[in-house]
Design an enzyme around this catalytic site. Structure first.
Site, PDB file in Angstrom:
ATOM      1  N   GLU A   1     -48.523  14.750 -13.777  1.00 27.25           N
ATOM      2  CA  GLU A   1     -47.892  15.370 -12.609  1.00 27.25           C
ATOM      3  C   GLU A   1     -48.779  15.342 -11.368  1.00 27.25           C
ATOM      4  OE1 GLU A   1     -46.760  19.221 -14.077  1.00 27.25           O
ATOM      5  OE2 GLU A   1     -44.805  18.502 -14.750  1.00 27.25           O
TER       6      GLU A   1
ATOM      7  N   GLU B   1     -55.850  14.025 -35.570  1.00 30.48           N
ATOM      8  CA  GLU B   1     -56.822  14.939 -34.968  1.00 30.48           C
ATOM      9  C   GLU B   1     -58.065  15.147 -35.818  1.00 30.48           C
ATOM     10  OE1 GLU B   1     -55.623  19.449 -36.080  1.00 30.48           O
ATOM     11  OE2 GLU B   1     -54.062  18.366 -34.993  1.00 30.48           O
TER      12      GLU B   1
END
Length: 304
Positions: free
Chosen positions: A88, A119
């Site tokens: 953004e 992960e």
């Protein structure tokens, strides 16, 4: 070192929340009140981290002014929120797409399809940060490692690599005294406590993470001149809506009429900051551009 898996149950984010013990037996409105009451605690918890967030912003801005970039890295919800915030920044602040980068364990496909097994590897976290070009050619880059649990190996491996390259290392987690906090130069730790649904850190921990990311990216952009007051003076007028917004920003910043603002914007090559300086300082486009360059693009420094 990260905590062994058997210690996962001891984390505050994994504890049962006494307020939601009978969640499935509540009327819907009561269930929603419990969720909303828990969410309402998050803003105050984040507020308690403002001193650390401010230090992080100042450090990031100082490095960005020397050509540094910002990297977010995380897994699962933490990784998705980092990628969202990074993506953004270009449309909001008109900055290059590589200035703020989000990396998620499992790659971009993990934004839609869960890839939580990714992960568990420190080596993969370090390798993917290296592949992204962190601190390449000596750039003074910043890494923000994001992990609600504060113990994700993928994130810790990336943080170790960033430190080895001389980067500024930030850690965002929701568990006190976590390995992520201990590995960071600046630790941001909003301790959000037990979730309404036990262990579902997409809830309060996710909300806290999003609030902190909003502060970090907005704060560093303000500090590096992307706004004038609360006006988005870096906006690029690339379509009709943005041309209208740019004209209104120029008019707001200078007190000029709509017609004067539109004319100045055209004369400035549709660059808002240049148009504002031309109007306020009565300068030519070339002189306005030179003044902005000397001030590293910080409009307030040009206008005084």
């Amino acid at each position: 070192m990260s905590k062994p898996l058997e210690d996962l149950a001891s984390l505050t984010t994994e504890q049962r929340n006494p307020r939601s013990l009978h969640l499935d037996d509540m009327p819907t409105s009561e269930m929603l009140n419990v969720i909303n009451d828990e969410d309402a605690t998050v803003a105050g918890i984040v507020r308690g981290q403002i001193p650390q967030i401010a230090r992080a912003i100042d450090g990031m801005a100082e490095r960005m002014n020397r050509g540094g970039r910002i990297f977010y890295i995380g897994a699962g919800t933490s990784g998705r929120l980092g990628v969202l915030d990074a993506s953004e920044c270009p449309p909001t602040f008109s900055v290059p797409a590589d200035l703020v980068q989000g990396i998620i364990a499992g790659g971009d496909s993990a934004l839609r399809l869960s890839s939580e097994h990714s992960e568990d590897s420190r080596e993969q976290g370090a390798q993917e940060l290296q592949n992204a070009g962190f601190a390449i050619d000596g750039k003074p880059d910043t890494l923000l490692g994001i992990a609600a649990s504060g113990r994700t190996p993928y994130v810790l491996g990336a943080m170790e690599y960033a430190r080895s390259k001389g980067g500024l290392v930030l850690g965002l987690s929701c568990v006190a005294n976590s390995p992520v906090a201990q590995a960071a130069d600046i630790a941001i730790t909003p301790v959000t406590g037990p979730e309404v649904v036990t262990g579902s850190t997409r809830m309060k921990a996710g909300t806290a993470t999003k609030l902190v990311l909003n502060m970090l990216s907005t704060g560093v952009m303000v500090r590096t001149g992307a706004t004038y007051g609360n006006l988005m003076v870096n906006v690029r007028a690339t379509n009709a809506k943005l041309v209208d917004r740019a004209e209104r920003i120029v008019a707001e910043a200078t007190g000029a009429s709509s017609e004067e603002a539109a004319e100045a914007l055209r004369a400035a090559g549709m660059i808002v900051k240049t148009a504002i300086v031309m109007l306020q300082r009565k300068l030519t486009r070339e002189d306005a551009e030179a003044a902005l360059a000397k001030a590293h693009g910080v409009l307030r420094d040009v206008l005084g």
